[in-house]
Design a protein around this motif. Structure first.
Motif, PDB file in Angstrom:
ATOM      1  N   THR A  52      41.606  45.095  44.044  1.00 27.22           N
ATOM      2  CA  THR A  52      41.646  44.401  42.762  1.00 27.22           C
ATOM      3  C   THR A  52      41.635  42.901  43.030  1.00 27.22           C
ATOM      4  OG1 THR A  52      42.749  44.309  40.615  1.00 27.22           O
ATOM      5  CG2 THR A  52      44.161  44.324  42.551  1.00 27.22           C
ATOM      6  N   SER A  53      41.342  42.144  42.022  1.00 30.69           N
ATOM      7  CA  SER A  53      41.287  40.693  42.159  1.00 30.69           C
ATOM      8  C   SER A  53      42.647  40.097  41.820  1.00 30.69           C
ATOM      9  CB  SER A  53      40.237  40.134  41.198  1.00 30.69           C
ATOM     10  OG  SER A  53      40.384  38.749  41.044  1.00 30.69           O
ATOM     11  N   LYS A  54      43.131  39.190  42.649  1.00 27.74           N
ATOM     12  CA  LYS A  54      44.412  38.568  42.334  1.00 27.74           C
ATOM     13  C   LYS A  54      44.301  37.691  41.094  1.00 27.74           C
ATOM     14  CE  LYS A  54      44.026  34.908  45.815  1.00 27.74           C
ATOM     15  NZ  LYS A  54      44.655  34.355  47.010  1.00 27.74           N
ATOM     16  N   ALA A  55      43.106  37.212  40.782  1.00 22.06           N
ATOM     17  CA  ALA A  55      42.909  36.471  39.533  1.00 22.06           C
ATOM     18  C   ALA A  55      43.110  37.401  38.338  1.00 22.06           C
ATOM     19  CB  ALA A  55      41.520  35.846  39.494  1.00 22.06           C
ATOM     20  N   ASP A  56      42.613  38.650  38.431  1.00 24.62           N
ATOM     21  CA  ASP A  56      42.820  39.629  37.355  1.00 24.62           C
ATOM     22  C   ASP A  56      44.300  39.963  37.185  1.00 24.62           C
ATOM     23  OD1 ASP A  56      40.131  39.836  36.697  1.00 24.62           O
ATOM     24  OD2 ASP A  56      39.809  41.601  37.957  1.00 24.62           O
ATOM     25  N   VAL A  57      45.002  40.128  38.288  1.00 17.65           N
ATOM     26  CA  VAL A  57      46.437  40.429  38.236  1.00 17.65           C
ATOM     27  C   VAL A  57      47.187  39.264  37.589  1.00 17.65           C
ATOM     28  CG1 VAL A  57      48.506  40.874  39.612  1.00 17.65           C
ATOM     29  CG2 VAL A  57      46.354  41.983  40.211  1.00 17.65           C
ATOM     30  N   TYR A  58      46.849  38.048  37.947  1.00 14.45           N
ATOM     31  CA  TYR A  58      47.513  36.874  37.388  1.00 14.45           C
ATOM     32  C   TYR A  58      47.232  36.745  35.893  1.00 14.45           C
ATOM     33  CZ  TYR A  58      48.898  32.066  36.552  1.00 14.45           C
ATOM     34  OH  TYR A  58      49.478  30.939  36.042  1.00 14.45           O
ATOM     35  N   GLU A  59      45.988  36.945  35.475  1.00 13.79           N
ATOM     36  CA  GLU A  59      45.662  36.853  34.051  1.00 13.79           C
ATOM     37  C   GLU A  59      46.330  37.973  33.260  1.00 13.79           C
ATOM     38  OE1 GLU A  59      44.153  34.353  32.364  1.00 13.79           O
ATOM     39  OE2 GLU A  59      44.053  33.305  34.282  1.00 13.79           O
ATOM     40  N   ALA A  60      46.469  39.151  33.854  1.00  5.67           N
ATOM     41  CA  ALA A  60      47.194  40.234  33.187  1.00  5.67           C
ATOM     42  C   ALA A  60      48.649  39.833  32.980  1.00  5.67           C
ATOM     43  CB  ALA A  60      47.104  41.527  33.990  1.00  5.67           C
TER      44      ALA A  60
END
Length: 71
Positions: A52-60
């Motif tokens: 998974t993308s850490k950018a996706d995790v952060y935006e979530a």
């Protein structure tokens, strides 16, 4: 999400009216609960190596914070 500056997008997984992508949201909805099924996209979920993308995790994370401000 827009007011909080959170990057987000929508997606559909199969039979939209039949419940989410393998979660229990549809079961809870049958009992009259209002549910939102949201999360981070994961490649090869439940495999030995998930991606998974850490950018996706952060935006979530930011999105959940914005949602809870108004809940």
């Amino acid at each position: 999400m827009d007011e909080g500056g959170v990057a987000w997008q929508t997606a559909e997984l199969g039979k939209v009216d039949a419940g989410g992508g393998g979660t229990i949201a549809y079961i809870l909805a049958t009992y009259g609960m209002n549910v939102i099924d949201c999360g981070v996209p994961v490649l090869s979920m439940h495999a030995p190596w998930e991606t998974t993308s850490k950018a996706d995790v952060y935006e979530a994370y930011r999105g959940y914070q914005e949602f809870l401000k108004l809940a």
